[in-house]
Motif scaffolding. Structure first.
Motif, mmCIF file in Angstrom:
data_model
loop_
_atom_site.group_PDB
_atom_site.id
_atom_site.type_symbol
_atom_site.label_atom_id
_atom_site.label_comp_id
_atom_site.label_asym_id
_atom_site.label_seq_id
_atom_site.Cartn_x
_atom_site.Cartn_y
_atom_site.Cartn_z
ATOM 1 N N UNK A 182 0.844 -1.197 0.000
ATOM 2 C CA UNK A 182 0.000 0.000 0.000
ATOM 3 C C UNK A 182 0.875 1.241 0.000
ATOM 4 N N UNK A 183 0.248 2.381 -0.295
ATOM 5 C CA UNK A 183 0.887 3.686 -0.170
ATOM 6 C C UNK A 183 0.515 4.228 1.198
ATOM 7 N N UNK A 184 1.528 4.624 1.985
ATOM 8 C CA UNK A 184 1.260 5.059 3.354
ATOM 9 C C UNK A 184 1.064 6.566 3.500
ATOM 10 N N UNK A 185 1.109 7.322 2.403
ATOM 11 C CA UNK A 185 0.822 8.754 2.489
ATOM 12 C C UNK A 185 -0.600 8.924 3.013
ATOM 13 N N UNK A 186 -0.835 9.861 3.939
ATOM 14 C CA UNK A 186 -2.163 9.975 4.561
ATOM 15 C C UNK A 186 -3.314 10.013 3.559
ATOM 16 N N UNK A 187 -4.266 9.117 3.777
ATOM 17 C CA UNK A 187 -5.465 9.054 2.963
ATOM 18 C C UNK A 187 -5.340 8.228 1.692
ATOM 19 N N UNK A 188 -4.177 7.741 1.370
ATOM 20 C CA UNK A 188 -3.981 7.023 0.104
ATOM 21 C C UNK A 188 -4.219 5.521 0.199
ATOM 22 N N UNK A 189 -4.022 4.933 1.345
ATOM 23 C CA UNK A 189 -4.019 3.470 1.436
ATOM 24 C C UNK A 189 -5.350 2.845 1.035
ATOM 25 N N UNK A 190 -6.466 3.535 1.216
ATOM 26 C CA UNK A 190 -7.767 2.982 0.845
ATOM 27 C C UNK A 190 -7.886 2.690 -0.647
ATOM 28 N N UNK A 191 -7.256 3.542 -1.462
ATOM 29 C CA UNK A 191 -7.307 3.371 -2.917
ATOM 30 C C UNK A 191 -6.046 2.712 -3.467
ATOM 31 N N UNK A 192 -4.933 2.935 -2.795
ATOM 32 C CA UNK A 192 -3.638 2.486 -3.313
ATOM 33 C C UNK A 192 -3.132 1.296 -2.493
ATOM 34 N N UNK A 193 -3.644 0.131 -2.834
ATOM 35 C CA UNK A 193 -3.205 -1.090 -2.178
ATOM 36 C C UNK A 193 -3.391 -2.260 -3.121
ATOM 37 N N UNK A 194 -2.742 -3.350 -2.781
ATOM 38 C CA UNK A 194 -2.860 -4.536 -3.617
ATOM 39 C C UNK A 194 -2.319 -5.747 -2.893
ATOM 40 N N UNK A 195 -2.351 -6.847 -3.609
ATOM 41 C CA UNK A 195 -1.944 -8.145 -3.074
ATOM 42 C C UNK A 195 -0.537 -8.493 -3.545
ATOM 43 N N UNK A 196 0.203 -9.156 -2.679
ATOM 44 C CA UNK A 196 1.508 -9.687 -3.040
ATOM 45 C C UNK A 196 1.312 -11.180 -3.276
ATOM 46 N N UNK A 197 1.765 -11.644 -4.439
ATOM 47 C CA UNK A 197 1.684 -13.072 -4.738
ATOM 48 C C UNK A 197 3.095 -13.619 -4.791
#
Length: 150
Positions: free
Chosen positions: A132-147
């Motif tokens: 995810x992106x840890x910049x405030x407010x970004x993690x809700x939209x900027x995240x994904x799965x590691x395979x």
């Protein structure tokens, strides 16, 4: 080219396919000014000795207004780590010494690029991981799965 050389060359292509000759040990992820990563999945090839992960911010906004990074964590820790990261502004929004952080890139702004060298052994095949992106407010939209793959 002699007929014998041509046969050896053709046989070699079937015995050693090009994809099996090289691991995918270089990963590039792009981010933008609309709070997007261009990938919802990052594949970690555990047969690599190390993985070079490059994050490119293809937007124009600066790091103070639209900074992006990639933070790797266990999937079960994503939300709690993301919440705590918002308080870590002096550490580019990655809590220093937090054992929930598997690895993290630097925080970058528009037009910038950062590269992280990852040790695939940091990822346990029995766990699920996320980024995810840890910049405030970004993690809700900027995240994904590691395979993980071998």
């Amino acid at each position: 080219m002699s007929a014998n050389r041509a046969i050896v060359l053709i046989a070699g292509l079937f015995l050693f396919p090009l994809g099996a000759m090289a691991n995918d040990c270089h990963i590039t992820v792009e981010s933008d000014d609309q709070m997007n990563f261009d990938s919802e999945e990052i594949v970690i090839d555990q047969s690599c000795e190390e993985i070079e992960l490059t994050l490119k911010h293809v937007g124009d906004l600066g790091v103070d207004t639209m900074g992006h990074n990639i933070v790797f964590t266990r999937a079960e820790d994503l939300e709690s780590l993301a919440q705590d990261a918002m308080q870590a502004s002096e550490d580019d929004y990655v809590p220093a010494g937090d054992d929930r952080v598997v690895a993290a890139t630097n925080l970058i702004g528009g037009g910038e690029t950062t590269t992280l060298t990852l040790d695939p052994s940091l990822f346990d095949g029995d766990e699920r991981y996320a980024f995810f992106c840890s910049f405030p407010g970004h993690w809700g939209a900027m995240q994904g799965e590691v395979r993980l793959v071998n």
